[in-house]
Design a protein around this motif. Structure first.
Motif, PDB file in Angstrom:
ATOM      1  N   GLY A 463       0.788  -1.225   0.000  1.00  0.00           N
ATOM      2  CA  GLY A 463       0.000   0.000   0.000  1.00  0.00           C
ATOM      3  C   GLY A 463       0.817   1.269   0.000  1.00  0.00           C
ATOM      4  N   CYS A 464       1.759   1.392   0.945  1.00  0.00           N
ATOM      5  CA  CYS A 464       2.566   2.606   1.040  1.00  0.00           C
ATOM      6  C   CYS A 464       3.730   2.361   1.974  1.00  0.00           C
ATOM      7  CB  CYS A 464       1.727   3.787   1.537  1.00  0.00           C
ATOM      8  SG  CYS A 464       1.175   3.620   3.265  1.00  0.00           S
ATOM      9  N   ALA A 465       4.618   3.340   2.059  1.00  0.00           N
ATOM     10  CA  ALA A 465       5.734   3.294   2.998  1.00  0.00           C
ATOM     11  C   ALA A 465       5.317   3.914   4.327  1.00  0.00           C
ATOM     12  CB  ALA A 465       6.933   4.037   2.413  1.00  0.00           C
ATOM     13  N   LEU A 466       6.165   3.752   5.337  1.00  0.00           N
ATOM     14  CA  LEU A 466       5.876   4.330   6.651  1.00  0.00           C
ATOM     15  C   LEU A 466       5.910   5.853   6.617  1.00  0.00           C
ATOM     16  CD1 LEU A 466       7.961   1.963   8.945  1.00  0.00           C
ATOM     17  CD2 LEU A 466       5.481   2.174   8.943  1.00  0.00           C
ATOM     18  N   THR A 467       6.768   6.411   5.785  1.00  0.00           N
ATOM     19  CA  THR A 467       6.906   7.863   5.711  1.00  0.00           C
ATOM     20  C   THR A 467       6.613   8.336   4.295  1.00  0.00           C
ATOM     21  OG1 THR A 467       9.272   7.588   5.312  1.00  0.00           O
ATOM     22  CG2 THR A 467       8.596   7.983   7.579  1.00  0.00           C
ATOM     23  N   GLY A 526       4.851  16.864  15.830  1.00  0.00           N
ATOM     24  CA  GLY A 526       3.481  16.364  15.835  1.00  0.00           C
ATOM     25  C   GLY A 526       3.493  14.862  16.014  1.00  0.00           C
ATOM     26  N   LEU A 527       2.325  14.259  16.020  1.00  0.00           N
ATOM     27  CA  LEU A 527       2.230  12.824  16.263  1.00  0.00           C
ATOM     28  C   LEU A 527       1.562  12.083  15.106  1.00  0.00           C
ATOM     29  CD1 LEU A 527       1.179  12.902  20.044  1.00  0.00           C
ATOM     30  CD2 LEU A 527       3.433  12.341  19.100  1.00  0.00           C
ATOM     31  N   ARG A 528       1.562  12.702  13.938  1.00  0.00           N
ATOM     32  CA  ARG A 528       0.935  12.069  12.787  1.00  0.00           C
ATOM     33  C   ARG A 528       1.848  10.992  12.191  1.00  0.00           C
ATOM     34  NH1 ARG A 528      -3.196  13.960   9.953  1.00  0.00           N
ATOM     35  NH2 ARG A 528      -2.208  13.414   7.971  1.00  0.00           N
ATOM     36  N   LEU A 529       1.210  10.003  11.585  1.00  0.00           N
ATOM     37  CA  LEU A 529       1.911   9.037  10.757  1.00  0.00           C
ATOM     38  C   LEU A 529       2.248   9.696   9.426  1.00  0.00           C
ATOM     39  CD1 LEU A 529      -0.453   5.978  11.379  1.00  0.00           C
ATOM     40  CD2 LEU A 529       1.775   6.340  12.430  1.00  0.00           C
ATOM     41  N   ARG A 555       5.662   5.114  20.141  1.00  0.00           N
ATOM     42  CA  ARG A 555       5.012   6.218  20.862  1.00  0.00           C
ATOM     43  C   ARG A 555       3.567   6.253  20.386  1.00  0.00           C
ATOM     44  NH1 ARG A 555       8.211   9.537  17.332  1.00  0.00           N
ATOM     45  NH2 ARG A 555       9.032  10.829  19.009  1.00  0.00           N
ATOM     46  N   PRO A 556       2.655   6.879  21.109  1.00  0.00           N
ATOM     47  CA  PRO A 556       1.296   7.030  20.601  1.00  0.00           C
ATOM     48  C   PRO A 556       1.279   7.912  19.353  1.00  0.00           C
ATOM     49  CG  PRO A 556       1.376   7.456  22.964  1.00  0.00           C
ATOM     50  CD  PRO A 556       2.793   7.426  22.479  1.00  0.00           C
ATOM     51  N   HIS A 557       0.676   7.408  18.291  1.00  0.00           N
ATOM     52  CA  HIS A 557       0.438   8.198  17.094  1.00  0.00           C
ATOM     53  C   HIS A 557      -1.055   8.502  16.990  1.00  0.00           C
ATOM     54  CE1 HIS A 557       4.346   8.381  15.126  1.00  0.00           C
ATOM     55  NE2 HIS A 557       4.559   7.130  15.496  1.00  0.00           N
TER      56      HIS A 557
END
Length: 739
Positions: A463-467, A526-529, A555-557
């Motif tokens: 589907g996609c990469a982590l970043t 920020g905490l976004r993926l 960490r919490p995302h």
């Protein structure tokens, strides 16, 4: 009869230390307090595969007339550059350790052995070492007994390979999830961290005793103190801590570790009220030694002593400040190499120097290194994979499960396993992890393919990469989801470093590269993926196929609750994918509970349950409440709690499994101070216990309250619940402490 008392194993420990100290010259004493070189610079492989010692090690032992301690002889990672083929593995680490130790003894006039100090943050950070889930996953397990067994195994591996001292993160409290080292914390709560720190010390060191068993290691608990309170979640930034916050939140784990008998603590990088911890006498001597009675040694964090030159003016006086404050052993600094000059200039007294040297020598005697300086030739302990997997199973936390799409039911015949984490185990490991041999571990896809019932088809698309925002793989993943009965979407972050990572002098990442989104030096604003992960989530959910999201993260995302089910596993280790698959399929019940609160946005921060009990208002444009609260976690069954009863300091509550499956409930006891000398917190965790029940089974759980947790109050409410949020509405009982 031995020629000197310090060589007599029947002599009292204090006698041996005093006798050896009296025979040492000033340069020999200074040498015992230095841990200057990187261990991987001490050796190299020869063309025929053997080890040989480097000129760098020869120069170091000549400089210090021996060697006090050597850091990271077996460390392997992108920073050290050590990998399979040229680094020490399980089969020859002991040979390397003995080769180095033999050289040290030959260079030491008094034949004083060296301490071999190794990173053991979640398993020994060496080639072929067992990798455990990270500390945040351990916190999610809420199971000190299980962690104690895992810690004992890690210590046995370390000693079998020739190591003596384990550096383990345990004392940092996760108060800002933007901090890249959140994964190294047990959670946001001081009581949970204290219980797990006790388990760590007892597991690695054994029960408190004058001498360590041959399969137990000395523990250095890090970092002391308040490092989790860095401003803005930025690594090594300043800390804004008042005395009360320091003592109530950031010191209880250290206090528990000291009481459990920890051999050593590491002074943190941060400052407390303007004074860096490594130069803070009030902290390292006044509190730690004089008030708490700590008799072990204090190690500085890497290059922290030299940072004190910003205060003192030069590295000689920086070393003097650190030693006079209570630091006994340096790490890579120049400051302690100049202690001879510091003594000659009158900056350090002979007594202060001798006190520090005595602590280092005492630990060497306790480890039995004077009697047996070489590695005990014992096989590597078995069971590491099983313990790592058990911890991974225990940490998987079910956050919501709408319409009971989990566990996977018999009607599901086709499963699409999607997302950047689905087919790789490499990003399950966390920071401070050695390179793994090819084929080690299991991804979620591996686990589902191996464990799915016969006749169930498992499809895969990344589907996609982590970043990043590359969405070219999304259509393939959407097509797979649309053609299946269930989509398992595995998202999250990674702390995996690569050889291209640019490192600071202390090993922290200067820049996050590739798909690295967490770990030391990888702090987030920020905490976004990654943007593409959200696009993938939206597109898969839009197909209408029931979707279970699995988060593998350090960490919490921020992930919207749009999917039918949501699980988090933190970094569950190499075999975490298999443990997650077991939970998805219902072979294992989800048993984890959140060790941290999960915010709705980074703009809310800080978000933790035990804030001060003020008029805690919301925002005009958003809720101030967390998305998921501390202690939260669901099971595939349901539980009912009776009203709590108090008998003295013991809380009793009846717990009943009201569902149709076996399950584990974590009974959490919170207190709320009613009459107290200072402004109270909303809630404080003060006891917990996990209980496993069969369908329909009822059990009375009794938990005894620690008097130390009740100090400073005349009257408290006791609330028993399954999470901090539930405790706010739970039926309270009042404990009058004046009675």
């Amino acid at each position: 009869m031995t020629p000197y008392p310090y060589l007599d194993p029947t002599a009292a420990l204090d006698t041996r230390v005093a006798d050896l100290l009296a025979r040492m010259t000033l340069p020999e004493k200074v040498g015992q307090l230095n841990q200057r070189m990187y261990g991987w610079d001490a050796y190299r492989r020869t063309p025929d595969g053997d080890f040989e010692l480097t000129e760098a090690l020869h120069a170091e032992t000549e400089r210090f007339e021996g060697l006090g301690a050597l850091y990271g002889l077996m460390r392997a990672d992108a920073w050290s550059g050590v990998d399979h083929g040229h680094g020490p593995g399980a089969e020859d680490s002991a040979d390397l350790a003995d080769l180095v130790q033999r050289h040290v003894l030959e260079r030491s006039r008094l034949r004083i052995p060296a301490l071999f100090v190794e990173e053991v943050p979640h398993g020994h950070m060496a080639l072929d070492g067992t990798v455990l889930p990270v500390n945040l996953a351990v916190g999610a397990a809420w199971d000190p007994a299980l962690y104690r067994r895992a810690a004992a195994h890690a210590a046995a591996e370390l000693r079998a390979r020739g190591g003596h001292v384990a550096l383990v993160s345990a004392l940092d409290i996760a108060r800002d999830p933007r901090w890249g080292r959140t994964e190294e914390c047990f959670g946001e709560d001081p009581y949970l961290a204290a219980r797990l720190t006790e388990a760590l010390v007892h597991g690695m060191q054994g029960e408190p005793a004058e001498h360590f068993a041959a399969d137990r290691a000395a523990v250095v608990l890090k970092h002391f103190a308040g490092q989790g309170a860095t401003v803005g979640g930025r690594n090594s930034a300043e800390s804004e801590l008042g005395p009360r916050e320091l003592h109530e939140i950031h010191l209880p784990a250290a206090r528990a570790g000291v009481r459990a008998g920890a051999a050593a603590l590491m002074a943190a990088y941060n400052e407390v009220d303007g004074l860096p911890c490594s130069g803070n006498r009030a902290l390292l001597t006044g509190l730690l030694r004089e008030r708490w009675g700590f008799e072990g040694l204090v190690m500085a964090d890497g290059l922290a002593v030299d940072r004190l030159a910003r205060i003192t003016g030069d590295t000689v006086s920086a070393g003097a400040l650190a030693l006079n404050s209570g630091v006994d052993l340096s790490l890579w600094d120049e400051g302690f190499t100049h202690l001879t000059q510091a003594v000659e200039r009158g900056l350090v007294s002979d007594t202060a120097l001798d006190t520090a040297v005595a602590r280092v020598l005492r630990l060497k005697f306790r480890l039995g290194l004077f009697e047996d300086p070489y590695t005990r030739r014992a096989p590597m302990p078995d069971g590491g994979r099983e313990l790592s997997t058990d911890l991974a199973r225990a940490c998987v936390t079910l956050l919501h499960n709408r319409e009971r799409v989990l566990p996977v039911g018999p009607a599901v015949r086709r499963v699409a396993v999607l997302g950047p984490h689905a087919a790789t185990a490499a990003h399950q490991l966390g920071d401070y992890t050695a390179p793994q041999r090819p084929g080690t571990g299991a991804s979620v896809l591996d686990g589902l393919r191996r464990l799915a019932p016969p006749g169930v088809e498992v499809r895969h698309a990344r589907g996609c990469a982590l970043t990043g925002d590359d969405r070219t793989g999304v259509p393939e993943a959407v097509a797979a989801a649309a053609a299946c009965d269930l989509a398992v979407l595995v998202l999250g972050g990674s702390s995996a470093r690569t050889p291209e990572t640019e490192f600071d002098a202390n090993g922290a990442a200067l820049t996050a590269v590739s798909e690295m989104t967490c770990g030391e030096g990888a702090d987030l604003a920020g905490l976004r993926l990654g943007d593409a992960q959200y696009a993938l989530l939206d597109a898969v959910v839009a197909t209408g196929t029931p979707t279970a999201v699995v988060l593998i993260q350090g960490r919490p995302h921020l992930v919207p609750d749009t999917a039918a089910a949501l699980l988090t596993a933190w970094y569950p280790g190499p075999w975490g994918g298999e443990a997650i698959a077991e939970v998805l399929l219902g072979r294992t019940e989800p048993a984890g509970r959140l060790p941290v609160s999960v915010p709705r946005s980074a703009a809310q921060l800080p978000v933790h349950y035990n804030h001060k009990d003020t008029e805690y208002g919301g925002y005009a444009d958003a809720s101030a409440e967390p998305q998921h609260s501390f202690g939260h976690g669901l099971s595939y069954t349901s539980f009912a709690y009776g009203e709590p009863r108090l008998t003295g300091r013991t809380v009793e509550v009846e717990v009943t499994n009201t569902g149709e499956r076996h399950g584990r409930s974590v009974v959490q006891v919170y207190l709320r101070r009613l009459i107290t000398s200072s402004w109270p917190r909303t809630l404080e965790l003060c006891a917990f216990d996990g209980v496993r029940l069969a369908p329909g089974e009822r059990r009375t759980v009794a938990l005894t309250l620690d008097d130390g947790r009740l100090a400073g109050a005349d009257s408290v409410e006791i609330r028993v619940a399954e999470s901090a949020r539930a405790a706010l509405t739970a039926v309270p009982v009042v404990l009058d402490l004046r009675a």
